[in-house]
Design a protein around this motif. Structure first.
Motif, PDB file in Angstrom:
ATOM      1  N   UNK A 367      38.595  30.963  21.388  1.00 32.90           N
ATOM      2  CA  UNK A 367      39.068  31.868  20.336  1.00 32.90           C
ATOM      3  C   UNK A 367      38.021  32.909  19.967  1.00 32.90           C
ATOM      4  N   UNK A 368      36.759  32.565  20.139  1.00 34.37           N
ATOM      5  CA  UNK A 368      35.700  33.511  19.772  1.00 34.37           C
ATOM      6  C   UNK A 368      35.043  34.140  20.994  1.00 34.37           C
ATOM      7  N   UNK A 369      35.600  33.921  22.164  1.00 31.41           N
ATOM      8  CA  UNK A 369      34.982  34.491  23.376  1.00 31.41           C
ATOM      9  C   UNK A 369      36.033  35.163  24.256  1.00 31.41           C
ATOM     10  N   UNK A 370      36.604  34.446  25.209  1.00 33.23           N
ATOM     11  CA  UNK A 370      37.478  35.083  26.194  1.00 33.23           C
ATOM     12  C   UNK A 370      38.765  35.628  25.583  1.00 33.23           C
ATOM     13  N   UNK A 371      39.318  34.950  24.582  1.00 29.80           N
ATOM     14  CA  UNK A 371      40.549  35.459  23.977  1.00 29.80           C
ATOM     15  C   UNK A 371      40.284  36.730  23.174  1.00 29.80           C
ATOM     16  N   UNK A 502      31.013  26.284  31.807  1.00 30.40           N
ATOM     17  CA  UNK A 502      32.104  26.669  32.700  1.00 30.40           C
ATOM     18  C   UNK A 502      32.119  28.174  32.947  1.00 30.40           C
ATOM     19  N   UNK A 503      31.860  28.945  31.891  1.00 35.20           N
ATOM     20  CA  UNK A 503      31.817  30.399  32.062  1.00 35.20           C
ATOM     21  C   UNK A 503      30.687  30.810  32.995  1.00 35.20           C
ATOM     22  N   UNK A 504      29.531  30.142  32.863  1.00 38.82           N
ATOM     23  CA  UNK A 504      28.406  30.466  33.745  1.00 38.82           C
ATOM     24  C   UNK A 504      28.719  30.101  35.186  1.00 38.82           C
ATOM     25  N   UNK A 505      29.343  28.956  35.399  1.00 32.34           N
ATOM     26  CA  UNK A 505      29.688  28.526  36.757  1.00 32.34           C
ATOM     27  C   UNK A 505      30.709  29.477  37.379  1.00 32.34           C
ATOM     28  N   UNK A 506      31.735  29.834  36.589  1.00 35.03           N
ATOM     29  CA  UNK A 506      32.763  30.750  37.096  1.00 35.03           C
ATOM     30  C   UNK A 506      32.156  32.113  37.431  1.00 35.03           C
ATOM     31  N   UNK A 514      29.320  40.936  46.054  1.00 38.84           N
ATOM     32  CA  UNK A 514      29.660  42.199  45.409  1.00 38.84           C
ATOM     33  C   UNK A 514      30.972  42.207  44.665  1.00 38.84           C
ATOM     34  N   UNK A 515      31.679  41.085  44.635  1.00 37.57           N
ATOM     35  CA  UNK A 515      32.935  41.019  43.884  1.00 37.57           C
ATOM     36  C   UNK A 515      32.658  41.103  42.384  1.00 37.57           C
ATOM     37  N   UNK A 516      33.575  41.721  41.623  1.00 35.94           N
ATOM     38  CA  UNK A 516      33.357  41.826  40.174  1.00 35.94           C
ATOM     39  C   UNK A 516      33.497  40.496  39.447  1.00 35.94           C
ATOM     40  N   UNK A 517      34.131  39.521  40.099  1.00 31.97           N
ATOM     41  CA  UNK A 517      34.294  38.211  39.465  1.00 31.97           C
ATOM     42  C   UNK A 517      35.549  38.133  38.625  1.00 31.97           C
ATOM     43  N   UNK A 518      35.786  36.965  38.082  1.00 30.34           N
ATOM     44  CA  UNK A 518      36.980  36.754  37.269  1.00 30.34           C
ATOM     45  C   UNK A 518      36.881  37.413  35.897  1.00 30.34           C
ATOM     46  N   UNK A 519      35.663  37.485  35.343  1.00 33.06           N
ATOM     47  CA  UNK A 519      35.505  37.980  33.970  1.00 33.06           C
ATOM     48  C   UNK A 519      34.440  39.086  33.948  1.00 33.06           C
ATOM     49  N   UNK A 520      34.731  40.245  34.518  1.00 34.22           N
ATOM     50  CA  UNK A 520      33.773  41.349  34.475  1.00 34.22           C
ATOM     51  C   UNK A 520      33.839  42.075  33.132  1.00 34.22           C
ATOM     52  N   UNK A 521      32.956  43.055  32.943  1.00 37.81           N
ATOM     53  CA  UNK A 521      32.989  43.827  31.706  1.00 37.81           C
ATOM     54  C   UNK A 521      34.313  44.574  31.564  1.00 37.81           C
ATOM     55  N   UNK A 522      34.832  45.073  32.670  1.00 34.90           N
ATOM     56  CA  UNK A 522      36.147  45.712  32.680  1.00 34.90           C
ATOM     57  C   UNK A 522      37.164  44.686  33.175  1.00 34.90           C
ATOM     58  N   UNK A 523      37.928  44.126  32.251  1.00 31.97           N
ATOM     59  CA  UNK A 523      38.853  43.051  32.616  1.00 31.97           C
ATOM     60  C   UNK A 523      39.942  43.512  33.569  1.00 31.97           C
ATOM     61  N   UNK A 524      40.180  44.829  33.633  1.00 32.61           N
ATOM     62  CA  UNK A 524      41.188  45.329  34.562  1.00 32.61           C
ATOM     63  C   UNK A 524      40.772  45.127  36.012  1.00 32.61           C
ATOM     64  N   UNK A 525      39.488  44.931  36.234  1.00 32.72           N
ATOM     65  CA  UNK A 525      38.996  44.703  37.595  1.00 32.72           C
ATOM     66  C   UNK A 525      38.821  43.218  37.915  1.00 32.72           C
ATOM     67  N   UNK A 526      39.079  42.360  36.947  1.00 36.44           N
ATOM     68  CA  UNK A 526      38.860  40.934  37.161  1.00 36.44           C
ATOM     69  C   UNK A 526      40.144  40.131  37.136  1.00 36.44           C
ATOM     70  N   UNK A 527      39.986  38.852  36.958  1.00 30.80           N
ATOM     71  CA  UNK A 527      41.130  37.927  36.899  1.00 30.80           C
ATOM     72  C   UNK A 527      40.873  36.885  35.809  1.00 30.80           C
TER      73      UNK A 527
END
Length: 560
Positions: A367-371, A502-506, A514-527
């Motif tokens: 609630x205080x992070x990814x959401x 879990x966030x660090x592992x992901x 070079x992939x942006x990852x699941x949770x990049x700064x721009x969420x439109x580029x992630x998953x």
């Protein structure tokens, strides 16, 4: 099944008060006493008349805690000029300290002071921390502009923060346990009220959280931090005075020494007698002839029963100095009572349930992070209003405030009639519902992320949180209720640390090549939706493991 039978597992059997007959129902049957250390009268002590004052303390504590935590990162970055990384790390460290210090406060309460004195001692420390923070906000800019002044300002802020964390350690584990102590577990009517107490305890937590995240945060952003600290100091000082004024109304449980010593005695005695055979008849195990309460023997964890094998000269034949040992009184480090052994079994039974709750609270921490990050990438306009992403957590508080009265007034009586149980449904059933709803919330969040057009997630489920509070009180040994309540708080801290892990592992696993990852700064580029699906899958596995543990837990209760 009798009300007292359902309340605890294994079954506690209160012994008659030495000066009162069984027919004298004016007095509580759970060993509680009044302020004069006399058996507590039902008509003039405990019940809701006492709980209102205790709930006031809990409300003020949560108003203060959330009034700091909701906006702490903003304060550290804008006022102390810390980097976002350092501010986030320092905020997390402080929050973790607030959920770890209750272990120390619970130990003092169960071992030396009792719950009432512990709250009365630590609340002034809490207020001192708030006063330190209030003073730090009033320092003139001429003092804080230089390097030395800035360092002084930082020292004052962190001194205040950790005084608050230390004060929280004596308040958080004791208020819920002390409030539940106001109800006689042997009285069916009072037992129903005890279940209702934990519902309203959670209601007060969310009331404080809601006011902090709306009124106090607005004041901090638009008027100044000092006024918010003045408000929480005045509120907490008022409820401290009210709490002290109610001393003649409360029911107190006598302190019986360090509960950890008893646990260690059972383990040591069982190990020392590992070579002895257990008797087929459990009545041959040692039990004190005079005791204020006893716990029936259960067949789980039979190895621990060896601690209660009656010591004889022949059983000491392998020990050094056995002749002298046989002639002397038997030490508790060699021979424990069945009640002592069963208390340790109760702790062991709670461990798998505690482990299941860690993942539940790791979801709550979203609630205080990814959401919130998800909210920043969405259209947050609702008609003419714009909802700040950080305010999404207020919907959780509002939902709980609306849900608890409906649950307590309407659903619990219906469940009580359907099941025949005083509390309607058990604590384990409530925890299971909370885990299931949490998994659905993560799945829903993943669908929202995939579409980016549905409304923001409704927030976390509190049914599991309410069940957690009641479970760690009711199922705890009588002498360790504050300590076990603190273990419930420790599950929240562990959940936050698990979420960070879990966030660090992901992040590490999905940003290779070079992939942006699941949770990049721009969420439109992630998953981000992949991460939510991962959490939902983990929660589903957690729920299955919980059901397995709960079925075994219920089996041990029936066996008792």
């Amino acid at each position: 099944m009798e009300a007292a039978d359902e309340e605890r597992a294994p079954l506690l059997q209160p012994q008659p008060q030495p000066s009162r007959g069984d027919a004298d129902s004016e007095y509580t049957g759970d060993g509680s006493v009044d302020v004069n250390n006399q058996p507590a009268l039902k008509r003039s002590t405990g019940n809701w008349r006492a709980c209102f004052m205790i709930l006031g303390v809990e409300f003020s504590e949560n108003l203060a805690y959330y009034g700091i935590s909701k906006n702490l990162v903003t304060y550290l970055t804008k006022i102390l000029h810390e980097s976002k990384v350092n501010a986030a790390r320092n905020s997390s460290a402080w929050s973790g300290a607030c959920y770890l210090t209750p272990l120390f406060g619970a130990f003092l309460a169960d071992t030396y002071w009792g719950k009432y004195r512990t709250v009365l001692t630590f609340l002034p420390i809490y207020i001192l921390g708030l006063l330190t923070l209030m003073a730090s906000t009033s320092l003139p800019s001429s003092m804080t502009s230089s390097d030395a002044g800035h360092q002084l300002h930082s020292v004052a802020v962190y001194l205040g923060l950790y005084l608050v964390a230390f004060g929280n350690g004596g308040v958080k584990p004791c208020t819920s346990a002390f409030g539940a102590d106001q109800f006689d577990g042997g009285d069916a009517a009072e037992l129903r009220r005890k279940g209702s107490f934990f519902n309203w305890y959670t209601f007060m937590i969310n009331s404080g959280s809601l006011l902090a995240s709306t009124v106090l945060v607005w004041l901090q952003d638009n008027v100044g931090w000092g006024i918010s600290f003045v408000i929480v100091v005045v509120v907490m000082a008022f409820f401290l005075a009210v709490f002290f004024a109610g001393s003649r109304v409360y029911r107190y449980r006598p302190v019986r020494g360090s509960p950890l010593t008893g646990v260690c005695q059972v383990v040591v005695a069982a190990v020392r007698k590992w070579h002895l055979e257990l008797p087929d008849d459990s009545s041959l195990l040692y039990e004190a002839q005079v005791a204020d309460h006893r716990i029936k023997h259960t067949d789980q964890f039979r190895f621990l029963d060896k601690a209660a094998i009656v010591v004889t000269p022949s059983s000491l034949s392998g020990e050094k100095g056995n002749v002298a040992a046989a002639a002397a009184p038997v030490s508790r480090w060699r021979q424990c009572t069945v009640t002592q052994v069963e208390e340790v079994k109760m702790l062991v039974r709670m461990c798998p349930i505690w482990a299941c709750l860690v993942l539940f609270f790791s979801v709550s921490s979203q609630m205080s992070s990814t959401l919130v990050e998800q909210g920043t990438a969405m259209d947050n306009r609702v008609g003419p209003f714009t909802v700040p992403p950080a305010s999404l957590a207020t919907f959780h508080s509002i939902g709980v405030l609306l849900w608890i009265p409906v649950y307590d007034v309407a659903l619990v009586p219906l469940a009580r009639r359907a099941t025949g149980k005083p509390k309607g449904i058990t604590q384990l059933q409530r925890i299971g519902v909370g885990l299931a709803v949490a998994a659905l919330i993560m799945a829903y969040s993943a669908l929202v992320e995939e579409r980016r057009r549905a409304p923001a997630p409704p927030g976390r489920a509190s049914c599991g949180s309410i069940g957690k509070s009641e479970f760690f009180y009711d199922q705890a040994p009588r002498s360790m209720r504050s300590m076990c309540t603190a273990l419930g708080q420790l599950a929240i801290a562990a959940g936050n640390y698990l979420s960070a892990f879990l966030l660090a592992v992901v992040a590490s696993a999905t940003t290779r090549g070079g992939d942006p990852g699941w949770i990049p700064d721009d969420l439109n580029k992630g998953h981000l939706d992949y991460f939510f699906w991962l959490m939902a899958a983990l929660l589903l596995l957690d729920l299955l493991f919980f059901v397995f543990c709960a079925m075994r837990y219920k089996g041990s209760t029936a066996a008792s």
